[in-house]
Design an enzyme around this catalytic site. Structure first.
Site, PDB file in Angstrom:
ATOM      1  N   PHE A 126      16.500 -24.268 -35.452  1.00 58.90           N
ATOM      2  CA  PHE A 126      15.955 -25.100 -36.809  1.00 58.90           C
ATOM      3  C   PHE A 126      14.322 -25.404 -35.124  1.00 58.90           C
ATOM      4  O   PHE A 126      14.714 -25.503 -34.748  1.00 58.90           O
ATOM      5  CB  PHE A 126      15.928 -25.969 -36.996  1.00 58.90           C
ATOM      6  CG  PHE A 126      14.598 -26.846 -38.173  1.00 58.90           C
ATOM      7  CD1 PHE A 126      14.338 -26.403 -39.389  1.00 58.90           C
ATOM      8  CD2 PHE A 126      13.809 -27.411 -37.303  1.00 58.90           C
ATOM      9  CE1 PHE A 126      13.096 -26.459 -39.793  1.00 58.90           C
ATOM     10  CE2 PHE A 126      12.526 -27.694 -38.024  1.00 58.90           C
ATOM     11  CZ  PHE A 126      12.024 -27.442 -39.460  1.00 58.90           C
ATOM     12  N   ASP A 179      14.692 -26.726 -25.868  1.00 59.10           N
ATOM     13  CA  ASP A 179      13.487 -27.356 -27.142  1.00 59.10           C
ATOM     14  C   ASP A 179      13.635 -28.901 -27.872  1.00 59.10           C
ATOM     15  O   ASP A 179      15.174 -29.014 -27.930  1.00 59.10           O
ATOM     16  CB  ASP A 179      13.921 -26.516 -28.267  1.00 59.10           C
ATOM     17  CG  ASP A 179      12.515 -27.189 -29.689  1.00 59.10           C
ATOM     18  OD1 ASP A 179      12.766 -28.661 -29.520  1.00 59.10           O
ATOM     19  OD2 ASP A 179      13.041 -26.520 -31.074  1.00 59.10           O
ATOM     20  N   LYS A 229       7.300 -34.610 -31.207  1.00 56.35           N
ATOM     21  CA  LYS A 229       7.812 -35.626 -32.318  1.00 56.35           C
ATOM     22  C   LYS A 229       6.963 -36.961 -31.515  1.00 56.35           C
ATOM     23  O   LYS A 229       6.208 -37.939 -31.697  1.00 56.35           O
ATOM     24  CB  LYS A 229       9.381 -35.290 -32.496  1.00 56.35           C
ATOM     25  CG  LYS A 229       9.324 -34.447 -33.724  1.00 56.35           C
ATOM     26  CD  LYS A 229      11.108 -34.471 -34.243  1.00 56.35           C
ATOM     27  CE  LYS A 229      11.003 -33.491 -35.408  1.00 56.35           C
ATOM     28  NZ  LYS A 229      10.368 -33.367 -36.400  1.00 56.35           N
TER      29      LYS A 229
END
Length: 402
Positions: free
Chosen positions: A148, A233, A262
């Site tokens: 994801f 990531d 984030k």
């Protein structure tokens, strides 16, 4: 924290507005948050909850962290946006400080995690053609089952989740997807036209899936052997979540490109970036990639304070120490509803023998907010500022909910 029914007139009014006037692309728990403070949030009815999700790790440093709010307020009184048409006094220091945190040369700032991933993919392809010498339009990037990385058209093109991928074709070519954790499959997918391997050091949305020991090292060695870029990531795993600044550190691995987001925005503003050395990010020239809001003064001011907080090591240590307690307690849970417990630091995926949504709802009634993923996994990711006594309280409620 308040236990009991969460239904109230204001909650129902606001949920009705959301239901009638917003696209149904999320399935939120039936709670409407009005305030946040540290590891806690309060809903519109005045009920207080312990936040065990941290906005998918975007709120690592807690809601309204005083240092981050102060940095934002100070910058709000000065300037918030000039675009990249001009430099501003926060931009250079932000790039230098983030590059130093990562041990790299250069930073390319964006806004969201998906934008940072897209930037990394474009970087790998451009580098592959202009530096590695891959023939035009022949570059491939290796990805993994269960990945994801966001929801843009290119990113969902290599997703293996039907919910994320269905009905968005035709899909972007140039990706090879192999099972996560399978070194032989990875080796079979990499060749001379491979320009990058895009990997999550721990797969978050898949259910906090930790790869086998040595796997990240194998990814690093294979990229080095074939002259491909290791693209890590660390949007969810990075910035203290797993007990180190970056999750790659658990195997002493340094990727060619860090993808961050984030928590870099401190839960206040969206901030993302890719960080790499000059021989990689040096491929870009003016006009070839950009973002109006990327690297804006407000974002840079908040992110600089995030970097300063991480440089103390306090939050990484809290994640290690409280994470050890979290996993000890989870493995001691007295229930036959749990199939597997995964995770690292203050991050856990609890794979259940049944659906996780009812457990999330019971936890909410008990004053704890957590969320399910892929139907059968309950995810826990409390803010790194959580106190041990509050973590204990939440785990007691989890035992009851299960």
């Amino acid at each position: 924290m308040t236990e009991g029914s969460q239904t109230g007139p204001e909650t129902e009014r606001l949920r009705t507005l959301s239901e009638e006037h917003s696209a149904h692309n999320y399935h939120p728990l039936p709670v409407v948050i009005a305030e946040g403070d540290g590891a806690f949030v309060t809903d519109v009815e005045g009920r207080r909850y312990l936040d065990m999700l941290s906005a998918y790790s975007a709120v690592n440093f807690g809601h309204r962290n005083p240092r981050l709010v102060a940095a934002a307020r100070e910058q709000l009184d000065r300037v918030t946006l000039v675009s990249r048409a001009f430099d501003h006094d926060q931009f250079g220091p932000f790039c230098a400080e983030l590059a130093e945190l990562c041990g790299k040369d250069m930073v390319l700032p964006m806004n969201t995690g998906a934008e940072a991933v897209e930037t990394a993919l474009k970087t790998a392809r451009k580098w592959g053609y202009e530096v590695k010498g891959v023939p035009a339009d022949e570059a491939n990037i290796v990805t993994f089952v269960g990945n994801f990385h966001g929801r843009t058209t290119t990113i969902v093109s290599f997703s293996t989740d039907p919910v994320a991928k269905a009905s968005y074709g035709p899909y972007t070519p140039g990706f090879r997807t192999v099972p996560y954790g399978d070194e032989d499959a990875l080796r079979g997918a990499v060749d001379g036209s491979t320009v990058g391997v895009l990997v999550e050091p721990i797969q978050g949305e898949a259910g906090v899936v930790v790869p086998p020991p040595g796997y990240l090292r194998a990814v690093r060695d294979l990229c080095t052997e074939h002259g491909a870029l290791m693209l890590a990531d660390e949007v969810q795993t990075g910035l203290g979540r797993t007990g180190t600044t970056f999750a790659c550190e658990h195997e002493d691995v340094v990727p060619d490109v860090y993808i961050l987001g984030k928590a870099l925005g401190g839960g206040i503003v969206p901030v993302s970036a890719i960080v790499a050395d000059a021989d990689v990010l040096g491929v870009f020239k003016p006009g070839e990639h950009g973002s109006t809001f990327g690297g804006n003064p407000l974002a840079c001011a908040v992110a600089r304070e995030v970097i300063a907080m991480l440089n103390t090591g306090e939050y990484q240590a809290r994640s290690r120490e409280l994470g050890a307690y979290l996993h000890e307690r989870l493995h001691a849970l007295d229930t036959d509803t749990i199939r597997e417990i995964r995770g690292r630091g203050l991050w856990a995926g609890i794979e259940l023998n049944g659906l996780a949504r009812p457990v999330s709802e019971r936890l909410m009634d008990l004053g704890v907010l957590a969320k399910e993923t892929h139907d059968t996994t309950l995810r826990l990711a409390p803010p790194l500022v959580i106190e041990k006594k509050d973590l204990e309280w939440a785990l007691d409620r989890l035992q009851k909910a299960l």
